[in-house]
Design a protein around this motif. Structure first.
Motif, PDB file in Angstrom:
ATOM      1  N   ARG A   1       0.809  -1.218   0.000  1.00 27.76           N
ATOM      2  CA  ARG A   1       0.000   0.000   0.000  1.00 27.76           C
ATOM      3  C   ARG A   1       0.848   1.277   0.000  1.00 27.76           C
ATOM      4  N   GLY A   2       1.942   1.246  -0.727  1.00 24.04           N
ATOM      5  CA  GLY A   2       2.755   2.456  -0.790  1.00 24.04           C
ATOM      6  C   GLY A   2       3.963   2.294  -1.684  1.00 24.04           C
ATOM      7  N   PHE A   3       4.412   3.411  -2.266  1.00 19.92           N
ATOM      8  CA  PHE A   3       5.567   3.396  -3.149  1.00 19.92           C
ATOM      9  C   PHE A   3       6.876   3.286  -2.355  1.00 19.92           C
ATOM     10  N   THR A   4       6.948   3.994  -1.213  1.00 19.36           N
ATOM     11  CA  THR A   4       8.177   4.004  -0.435  1.00 19.36           C
ATOM     12  C   THR A   4       8.482   2.621   0.130  1.00 19.36           C
ATOM     13  N   LEU A   5       7.477   1.968   0.714  1.00 19.51           N
ATOM     14  CA  LEU A   5       7.687   0.634   1.263  1.00 19.51           C
ATOM     15  C   LEU A   5       8.059  -0.356   0.176  1.00 19.51           C
ATOM     16  N   ALA A   6       7.400  -0.239  -0.986  1.00 16.46           N
ATOM     17  CA  ALA A   6       7.703  -1.137  -2.094  1.00 16.46           C
ATOM     18  C   ALA A   6       9.136  -0.942  -2.573  1.00 16.46           C
ATOM     19  N   ALA A   7       9.555   0.317  -2.663  1.00 16.83           N
ATOM     20  CA  ALA A   7      10.919   0.603  -3.100  1.00 16.83           C
ATOM     21  C   ALA A   7      11.937   0.019  -2.128  1.00 16.83           C
ATOM     22  N   THR A   8      11.658   0.161  -0.828  1.00 18.07           N
ATOM     23  CA  THR A   8      12.560  -0.391   0.187  1.00 18.07           C
ATOM     24  C   THR A   8      12.634  -1.903   0.092  1.00 18.07           C
ATOM     25  N   ARG A   9      11.467  -2.555  -0.044  1.00 20.18           N
ATOM     26  CA  ARG A   9      11.438  -4.014  -0.133  1.00 20.18           C
ATOM     27  C   ARG A   9      12.192  -4.510  -1.364  1.00 20.18           C
ATOM     28  N   LEU A  10      12.064  -3.784  -2.480  1.00 23.14           N
ATOM     29  CA  LEU A  10      12.681  -4.211  -3.735  1.00 23.14           C
ATOM     30  C   LEU A  10      14.123  -3.748  -3.880  1.00 23.14           C
ATOM     31  N   GLY A  11      14.539  -2.805  -3.027  1.00 23.17           N
ATOM     32  CA  GLY A  11      15.906  -2.312  -3.097  1.00 23.17           C
ATOM     33  C   GLY A  11      16.164  -1.393  -4.278  1.00 23.17           C
ATOM     34  N   ILE A  12      15.147  -0.628  -4.684  1.00 21.69           N
ATOM     35  CA  ILE A  12      15.301   0.329  -5.776  1.00 21.69           C
ATOM     36  C   ILE A  12      14.764   1.677  -5.326  1.00 21.69           C
ATOM     37  N   SER A  13      14.928   2.694  -6.151  1.00 20.67           N
ATOM     38  CA  SER A  13      14.475   4.033  -5.779  1.00 20.67           C
ATOM     39  C   SER A  13      12.965   4.162  -5.936  1.00 20.67           C
ATOM     40  N   GLN A  14      12.388   5.117  -5.208  1.00 23.72           N
ATOM     41  CA  GLN A  14      10.953   5.353  -5.315  1.00 23.72           C
ATOM     42  C   GLN A  14      10.590   5.848  -6.707  1.00 23.72           C
ATOM     43  N   SER A  15      11.472   6.649  -7.313  1.00 27.28           N
ATOM     44  CA  SER A  15      11.197   7.142  -8.668  1.00 27.28           C
ATOM     45  C   SER A  15      11.148   5.986  -9.662  1.00 27.28           C
ATOM     46  N   ALA A  16      11.989   4.969  -9.462  1.00 25.63           N
ATOM     47  CA  ALA A  16      11.972   3.800 -10.343  1.00 25.63           C
ATOM     48  C   ALA A  16      10.665   3.034 -10.206  1.00 25.63           C
ATOM     49  N   VAL A  17      10.170   2.943  -8.970  1.00 28.06           N
ATOM     50  CA  VAL A  17       8.880   2.290  -8.737  1.00 28.06           C
ATOM     51  C   VAL A  17       7.764   3.051  -9.449  1.00 28.06           C
ATOM     52  N   SER A  18       7.733   4.367  -9.281  1.00 31.83           N
ATOM     53  CA  SER A  18       6.703   5.194  -9.906  1.00 31.83           C
ATOM     54  C   SER A  18       6.758   5.084 -11.426  1.00 31.83           C
ATOM     55  N   HIS A  19       7.970   5.119 -11.987  1.00 33.26           N
ATOM     56  CA  HIS A  19       8.122   5.052 -13.438  1.00 33.26           C
ATOM     57  C   HIS A  19       7.644   3.706 -13.978  1.00 33.26           C
ATOM     58  N   ALA A  20       8.022   2.626 -13.299  1.00 33.55           N
ATOM     59  CA  ALA A  20       7.632   1.295 -13.765  1.00 33.55           C
ATOM     60  C   ALA A  20       6.120   1.110 -13.727  1.00 33.55           C
ATOM     61  N   LEU A  21       5.493   1.591 -12.645  1.00 32.03           N
ATOM     62  CA  LEU A  21       4.048   1.434 -12.527  1.00 32.03           C
ATOM     63  C   LEU A  21       3.312   2.295 -13.549  1.00 32.03           C
ATOM     64  N   LYS A  22       3.785   3.522 -13.758  1.00 30.51           N
ATOM     65  CA  LYS A  22       3.177   4.401 -14.752  1.00 30.51           C
ATOM     66  C   LYS A  22       3.303   3.804 -16.147  1.00 30.51           C
ATOM     67  N   THR A  23       4.469   3.247 -16.456  1.00 35.87           N
ATOM     68  CA  THR A  23       4.682   2.619 -17.758  1.00 35.87           C
ATOM     69  C   THR A  23       3.756   1.429 -17.942  1.00 35.87           C
ATOM     70  N   LEU A  24       3.591   0.617 -16.897  1.00 39.28           N
ATOM     71  CA  LEU A  24       2.703  -0.545 -16.972  1.00 39.28           C
ATOM     72  C   LEU A  24       1.265  -0.106 -17.233  1.00 39.28           C
ATOM     73  N   GLU A  25       0.818   0.957 -16.536  1.00 36.57           N
ATOM     74  CA  GLU A  25      -0.539   1.465 -16.743  1.00 36.57           C
ATOM     75  C   GLU A  25      -0.721   1.969 -18.166  1.00 36.57           C
ATOM     76  N   GLN A  26       0.290   2.646 -18.694  1.00 39.90           N
ATOM     77  CA  GLN A  26       0.211   3.144 -20.063  1.00 39.90           C
ATOM     78  C   GLN A  26       0.154   1.994 -21.060  1.00 39.90           C
ATOM     79  N   GLU A  27       0.932   0.969 -20.826  1.00 35.19           N
ATOM     80  CA  GLU A  27       0.957  -0.162 -21.738  1.00 35.19           C
ATOM     81  C   GLU A  27      -0.344  -0.945 -21.714  1.00 35.19           C
TER      82      GLU A  27
END
Length: 303
Positions: free
Chosen positions: A25-51
């Motif tokens: 339920r959040g971008f920050t927690l997801a980024a921490t769990r995955l070991g990537i930046s929050q901006s990378a999480v946002s970009h990936a999710l936005k790209t998936l929605e666009q696709e």
């Protein structure tokens, strides 16, 4: 964009990011769990929605919320990710299972403190390169996590007909009384006798079992308190707020509490609880999950 074009460009990484954002339920927690930046999480999710051409998540200041289609597609994403991990682990199994991930769901002291440590010690010794992730919640949450493929294997209270299960141990349910309770001198107590006192109902692993027990005898305990945490339940019994029923295996060693803080009594007639491991489908379980179950069952047979 055509169906074939977005279908070809969608990646497992995008699906994993989507699943983690939804689960946590959040971008920050997801980024921490995955070991990537929050901006990378946002970009990936936005790209998936666009696709995919749909909005998967509503973004709020206090968190995120799945859209209706997002909730529907999350189940598909989790299924795809689960099968993908199984494929990777089956390949790793052929190489000696040197790599992979095992996600475990655990509940309460019975599983997390009494069963899991010994199993995990043997598992880590045999498969040191397998990454182990542990999520803790109530037994009902663990069941949901298994069904949603958030975890690969989980500890559950049996029976559980919706999952493939493996019995690990049987435990006695015991009554807990304040030291000065009128029944303190009794050899054992019945459910009916406990209904005469304020009752502290656990909402953790034994909660559904207790509700079925009272209902079967057409009894209604005087529930004045509800607690999902063992330590809170014990504290309320110690302070004389009421009586309770818990699994004996969940109780801490008496040396860790005041010796006369509460009194434990066997129930009459005796009531047992079985704890085991569960997977969504044994036939599709990953090699890492099957190995964990094999070690767990083997250890319990020796005891």
């Amino acid at each position: 964009m055509s169906k074939s074009s977005w279908g070809n460009s969608m990646t497992f990484t995008q699906l994993e990011i989507f699943a983690r954002v939804a689960e946590l339920r959040g971008f920050t927690l997801a980024a921490t769990r995955l070991g990537i930046s929050q901006s990378a999480v946002s970009h990936a999710l936005k790209t998936l929605e666009q696709e995919m051409g749909v909005e998967l998540i509503h973004r709020h200041q206090v968190g995120v919320e799945l859209t209706d289609i997002g909730a529907q597609l999350l189940l598909r994403a989790q299924e795809i990710l689960g099968l993908s991990e199984t494929m990777r682990q089956e390949a790793a199994d052929a190489r000696g299972m040197k790599r992979g991930t095992l996600r475990i769901g655990s509940f309460g002291p019975s599983a997390s403190m009494k069963l899991l440590p010994d199993i995990l010690e043997h598992y880590r010794r045999t498969y040191p390169e397998i990454e182990v992730r542990i999520d803790e919640g109530t037994d009902q949450e663990v069941i949901s996590w298994i069904q949603e493929r958030r975890v690969d294997v989980g500890f559950v209270v049996l029976p559980e007909d919706k999952l493939d299960t493996f019995v690990l141990c049987e435990d006695q349910m015991v009554a807990l009384l304040p030291a000065n309770h009128p029944l303190a001198g009794a050899q054992h107590v019945s459910l009916g006798e406990l209904c005469d006192s304020p009752f502290i109902m656990t909402e953790a692993g034994s909660g559904p079992l207790l509700q079925r027990l009272f209902s079967a005898q057409k009894l209604a305990p005087n529930v004045l308190h509800r607690s999902a945490q063992l330590i809170s339940t014990l504290a309320m019994v110690e302070m004389g707020f009421g009586v309770s029923i818990l699994a004996e295996q969940a109780l801490p060693a008496r040396g860790s509490l005041h010796a006369k803080s509460y009194i434990k009594k066997m129930l009459s007639p005796p009531v047992t609880r079985r704890v085991g491991l569960a997977v969504l489908d044994e036939r599709q379980a990953s090699p890492a999950s099957r190995a964990f179950i094999r070690i767990a069952v083997g250890l319990q047979r020796r005891t």
